[in-house]
Design a protein around this motif. Sequence first.
Motif: not given
Length: 193
Positions: A69, A74, A182-183
């Motif tokens: 991260r 993200g 989460t991207l």
Amino acid sequence: MSLNDMSNNLTDIITRDLDFDEDKKEIIAYAIETSLLAILGTLLLILFALIVGALKAALISAVSGVLLRRFSGGAHFDSPTKCLVIGAIIYSALGVLGQKLAEFNLVSDYMLWISLAIALGIVWILAPVDSENKPIHSKKLKRNLRGLSIGVVLITFVISILSSNSLLSISMSLGVFYQSLTLLPIFNRRGGG
């Protein structure tokens, strides 16, 4: 008292006898707030992971996911508190999942490699994902962040190949795979970098 208020008060105490301008004080306040958030997030993760009995696996997942991260960006929540609580819950859940998958030998090496290949594809295409509050304008910085993100996934892949510790391999892979998800544009208003 909010973390912002606490960091501003600590900044005032620290800089009381120093001749710092407001810009320098703001930098110190930001560093203090960021540090307090990291400490609080770690303590929250440890608490939740202890409650569910998966401390080691949760910490491994969190370290690998947070490392990715750091470079990939993200999804963002609208407050640091939500981010800390939800992150601690998710990484604790990943810890439980990783622990059970390793305990019952439910994951083959090929499954890990496929999940990491998917993570690599997502990172390759989308990283870094910036936010409205912290847009990335520099093409060179974007290229460097994408390269570092890819590097994290590849290092995780190498460790999963070389390690005989299934809990380590599974937990790292879960952390990286979750972070890569989460991207996806569905979790981000701005989309990929």
